[in-house]
Design a protein around this motif. Structure first.
Motif, PDB file in Angstrom:
ATOM      1  N   THR A 468      48.185  39.665  43.485  1.00 22.37           N
ATOM      2  CA  THR A 468      46.973  39.281  42.767  1.00 22.37           C
ATOM      3  C   THR A 468      46.145  40.506  42.410  1.00 22.37           C
ATOM      4  OG1 THR A 468      45.053  37.851  42.787  1.00 22.37           O
ATOM      5  CG2 THR A 468      45.593  38.948  44.860  1.00 22.37           C
ATOM      6  N   ILE A 473      39.880  37.069  45.840  1.00 23.37           N
ATOM      7  CA  ILE A 473      40.496  35.741  45.867  1.00 23.37           C
ATOM      8  C   ILE A 473      40.351  35.148  47.262  1.00 23.37           C
ATOM      9  CG2 ILE A 473      42.796  36.702  46.352  1.00 23.37           C
ATOM     10  CD1 ILE A 473      43.950  34.350  44.720  1.00 23.37           C
ATOM     11  N   ASP A 474      39.861  33.923  47.331  1.00 25.42           N
ATOM     12  CA  ASP A 474      39.539  33.353  48.644  1.00 25.42           C
ATOM     13  C   ASP A 474      40.796  32.801  49.311  1.00 25.42           C
ATOM     14  OD1 ASP A 474      39.742  30.294  48.156  1.00 25.42           O
ATOM     15  OD2 ASP A 474      38.508  31.015  46.497  1.00 25.42           O
ATOM     16  N   GLY A 476      41.389  29.912  50.550  1.00 24.86           N
ATOM     17  CA  GLY A 476      41.792  28.588  50.100  1.00 24.86           C
ATOM     18  C   GLY A 476      42.679  28.648  48.874  1.00 24.86           C
ATOM     19  N   ALA A 477      42.348  29.542  47.940  1.00 24.98           N
ATOM     20  CA  ALA A 477      43.176  29.700  46.739  1.00 24.98           C
ATOM     21  C   ALA A 477      44.549  30.239  47.093  1.00 24.98           C
ATOM     22  CB  ALA A 477      42.480  30.616  45.739  1.00 24.98           C
ATOM     23  N   SER A 480      46.594  27.481  48.572  1.00 25.28           N
ATOM     24  CA  SER A 480      47.001  26.544  47.521  1.00 25.28           C
ATOM     25  C   SER A 480      48.214  27.076  46.757  1.00 25.28           C
ATOM     26  CB  SER A 480      45.830  26.308  46.562  1.00 25.28           C
ATOM     27  OG  SER A 480      46.227  25.465  45.500  1.00 25.28           O
ATOM     28  N   LEU A 481      48.207  28.369  46.431  1.00 25.79           N
ATOM     29  CA  LEU A 481      49.345  28.964  45.723  1.00 25.79           C
ATOM     30  C   LEU A 481      50.598  28.942  46.591  1.00 25.79           C
ATOM     31  CD1 LEU A 481      47.558  32.059  44.124  1.00 25.79           C
ATOM     32  CD2 LEU A 481      48.333  30.014  42.938  1.00 25.79           C
ATOM     33  N   GLU A 499      47.309  31.842  37.786  1.00 22.49           N
ATOM     34  CA  GLU A 499      45.967  31.888  38.365  1.00 22.49           C
ATOM     35  C   GLU A 499      45.144  32.999  37.725  1.00 22.49           C
ATOM     36  OE1 GLU A 499      42.735  32.957  41.067  1.00 22.49           O
ATOM     37  OE2 GLU A 499      44.459  34.214  40.536  1.00 22.49           O
ATOM     38  N   SER A 504      46.139  26.574  36.109  1.00 16.55           N
ATOM     39  CA  SER A 504      46.698  26.093  37.363  1.00 16.55           C
ATOM     40  C   SER A 504      48.023  25.429  37.079  1.00 16.55           C
ATOM     41  CB  SER A 504      45.746  25.084  38.032  1.00 16.55           C
ATOM     42  OG  SER A 504      45.729  23.876  37.278  1.00 16.55           O
TER      43      SER A 504
END
Length: 706
Positions: A468, A473-474, A476-477, A480-481, A499, A504
């Motif tokens: 990334t 970038i948190d 949680g993200a 999710s990925l 992203e 998404s």
């Protein structure tokens, strides 16, 4: 009386033009051209109306789309068959069962002529016939007039075809230039290559062959400038030139005239490779044993598409680039599948393999007998092993033709007595007879079979952090990925890119859609259609649900489910099935235009209900669209609202909120459903009772229940 066949010349590799019996005809408005192009590129196949609407209007077709489609088809029929009596049947553009079919011959369409000549060039390449390959590429590129494919044609289908055909053109041009350089004809291709490189300033493969052409004309300084410009452009997006073009630049720096050092057959390592520690160690031990003591062996790595087989090979065998071992490294290619001897020039050293094939063809006149090929290759490899140990690598073996697979099996039989190490990698599908035979025989005769599974979550998280571009970038993200990719690094990388673009998996970028569809391409049509239906069911479902939505009995679905499981697309989860990688479901669902998605969810809701499916399943379909409240939905809700509120209260609240806000709901049903919504909110603690029988409704709930 015999009908005179209609003769067309259809050109789509520029502004669309159609010539009928030597006279050009007008196709009409841009969207009519879009319908025509979609039919031409699917000629011989019945194209459903919904697919044509999506091809022309995309995600959000107007309410007039179906009527416009009828008008366009009617107009096309008139111009394609100008002499047809209005009462006679259509023969060029026919319709049946809600679909249209265009009847034209492949040789009448420039796209099909281009693709056919390109396929012929691959066959000649596989046989080592460079001159015939060059002639076939000449014929393929002659179909292009210098413009843009489907120029001026609107719609997502035309745009996707522009990208696909443009990529094929560039790949063909690059290969054509490589052959021309091999025949000492650099002067004929250098100027066109420079023009193309200027139009595609970040395409590394194009810059690589252009640099080689400049070097062949003693213009190494210009080649170095071209590389510097490429590097600066790539740096703007946070990347660097790849190993191939960097290697050419380094060779130019050593010798200003032209690259002279032989290219290493070992591909570059994948930047930031992580995980697979035990498997990497096993490959390195096998290679070390070969290099140190001449001990051979055979290893076969199996894993789904994108799971990291190629990266593993490059990492585990990276020392082969410097060791005193002869290396042949081949990579199968889907378009070459089935071409005779397609992989021999790949996993054997190319010059020697071409000489070997040329002698075989010269001795037999046509395609040499399989045993003659096997004996010749065994003799060739045995002679090489007498000089130094030999490592042969065959990646993407699933695309190999049968003869190449039989040769690989014969070489495997030599590994117990020669300093020969074979390493192959393949997907579980597609698999023909010879591949299935190898799968049974090789492990029984000493081959090590390695099944490559998903990456673990910590390794996948590490990769996301390294790929990334956003330091903020948190977590949680990231989670999710990682969850969406399901341990597949190829999907994971595309999800990171998606992203970055602010998209998404539910609104996928074209590259992510193409990645998923490319991996599903080897599956049968029936299995792919099943997966599209499955994508609308949710994350976890039973085969009985599939039977309900497809209308097929469970025994008829079993072969398609098994194929999807073999390919690693579906996995068992207790008594249910789910997508191994949630991103696949998200792409299959998200790539469908919104209007069509809503229609499909509405149909599935009714099918599940009529088949006796659970209330939560039906509610899930109604919410997924969200589905408009029509007569059937209203009737189902009023009949099941009390039980729905008891069994799945959260879903009930969501469905009821959606329903009571619908202007199409009848007054009696609105009163019934609004009352049930109040009671459900009260039980959930979302509203309070302020007096005897008087609930207090928060402001954000008032509009839903008033």
């Amino acid at each position: 009386m015999t009908a005179v066949p209609i003769s067309f010349d259809i050109r789509l590799l520029d502004t669309p033009r159609v010539t009928l019996a030597g006279r050009e005809i007008a196709l009409g408005a841009a969207r009519r051209q879009a319908v025509f192009a979609a039919l031409v590129l699917n000629s011989g196949r019945a194209v459903p109306r919904a697919e044509l609407i999506a091809a022309v209007w995309g995600e959000d077709p107007p309410s007039s789309a179906m009527g416009n489609l009828y008008t366009y088809v009617s107009a096309l029929r008139r111009v394609l068959e100008p002499g047809r009596d209005r009462w006679s049947s259509n023969t060029v553009l026919t319709s049946q069962g809600g679909a249209y079919r265009l009847h034209v011959r492949a040789e009448e369409v420039d796209v099909h002529r281009f693709e056919r000549a390109r396929e012929q060039s691959r066959s000649f390449r596989a046989s080592g016939d460079a001159r015939s390959e060059l002639a076939a590429l000449d014929a393929a590129l002659a179909e292009w007039q210098g413009g843009e494919p489907l120029a001026g044609v609107p719609g997502p289908h035309a745009e996707a075809q522009r990208v696909r055909l443009g990529e094929l053109y560039l790949a063909s041009t690059e290969r054509h230039a490589e052959l021309m350089l091999g025949f000492g004809r650099a002067a004929e291709v250098t100027r066109p290559l420079l023009d193309l490189a200027a139009r595609h300033p970040t395409r590394e493969s194009l810059h690589a062959v252009t640099m080689l052409a400049l070097a062949a004309e003693d213009r190494a300084d210009e080649a170095t400038v071209l590389y510097t410009e490429l590097r600066e452009r790539l740096a703007e997006s946070g990347t660097e030139p790849g190993a191939a073009v960097t290697r050419i630049h380094a060779q130019l720096a050593d010798d200003a005239a032209r690259p002279a050092r032989p290219r290493s057959p070992v591909p570059p390592r994948h930047a930031g490779f992580r995980g697979r520690t035990a498997t990497v160690a096993r490959l390195r031990q096998a290679f070390t044993a070969l290099a140190d003591g001449g001990h051979g062996g055979s290893h076969w790595i199996r894993g789904e598409a994108g799971i990291g087989k190629s990266a593993l090979l490059a990492e585990g065998l990276r020392d082969a680039a410097t060791a005193e071992v002869q290396v042949g490294w081949g990579v199968g290619d889907e378009p070459d599948r089935g071409a005779p001897l397609s992989l021999l020039p790949e996993f054997l050293p190319r010059d020697a393999a071409n000489d070997l094939l040329a002698s075989l063809y010269a001795a037999h006149g046509t395609m040499p007998p399989t045993m003659a090929v096997i004996d010749a290759v065994k003799a060739f490899v045995t002679a090489r092993c007498a000089e130094r140990p030999v490592l042969l690598v065959l990646d993407d073996m699933q695309w190999a033709d049968d003869t190449s697979l039989l040769v690989w099996h014969a070489l495997h039989e030599l590994t117990d007595r020669l300093p020969l190490l074979l390493v192959s990698a393949s997907r579980p599908l597609p698999t023909g007879h010879e591949m299935r035979l190898l799968r049974r025989l090789l492990p029984r005769t000493g081959a090590t079979l390695i099944d490559l599974g998903p990456l673990d979550d910590p390794t996948a998280t590490d990769l996301v952090r390294s790929w990334t571009l956003r330091a903020d970038i948190d977590q949680g993200a990231v989670r999710s990925l990682v969850a969406a990719a399901g341990g597949n690094p190829f999907y994971l990388r595309h999800l990171v890119i998606t992203e970055r673009q602010g998209l998404s998996a539910d609104t996928p970028a074209p590259e992510l859609i193409e990645a998923v569809y490319r991996h599903l391409r080897p599956l049968t049509d029936d299995t792919r259609q099943l997966l599209h239906a499955v994508a609308f069911l949710g994350n976890n479902y039973r085969i009985a649900d599939l039977s309900a939505v497809t209308g097929k009995p469970i025994p008829a679905l079993v072969p398609f489910v098994e194929e999807a499981m073999t390919a690693g697309v579906l996995v068992e989860d207790g008594h249910r099935l789910r997508f191994r990688h949630p991103v696949v479901r998200q792409v299959l669902h998200g790539a469908i235009p919104t209007a069509l998605r809503v229609t499909m969810h509405r149909q599935l809701a009714q099918r599940i209900a009529e088949a006796g499916g659970g209330l939560s399943r039906v509610a899930g379909q109604l919410l997924a669209g969200p589905v408009p409240i029509d007569a059937w939905v209203e009737q189902w809700l009023t009949a099941n609202v009390e039980q729905l509120s008891v069994t799945v209260p959260a879903s009930a609240i969501a469905v009821l909120r959606h329903a009571v806000s619908s202007p199409s709901l009848s007054p009696p049903s609105r009163e019934l459903l609004a009352g049930q919504l109040r009671r459900s909110l009260l039980r959930a603690g979302l509203i309070e009772v302020t007096g005897p029988g008087q609930p207090s409704v928060p402001d954000d709930e008032y509009s839903a229940v008033r």
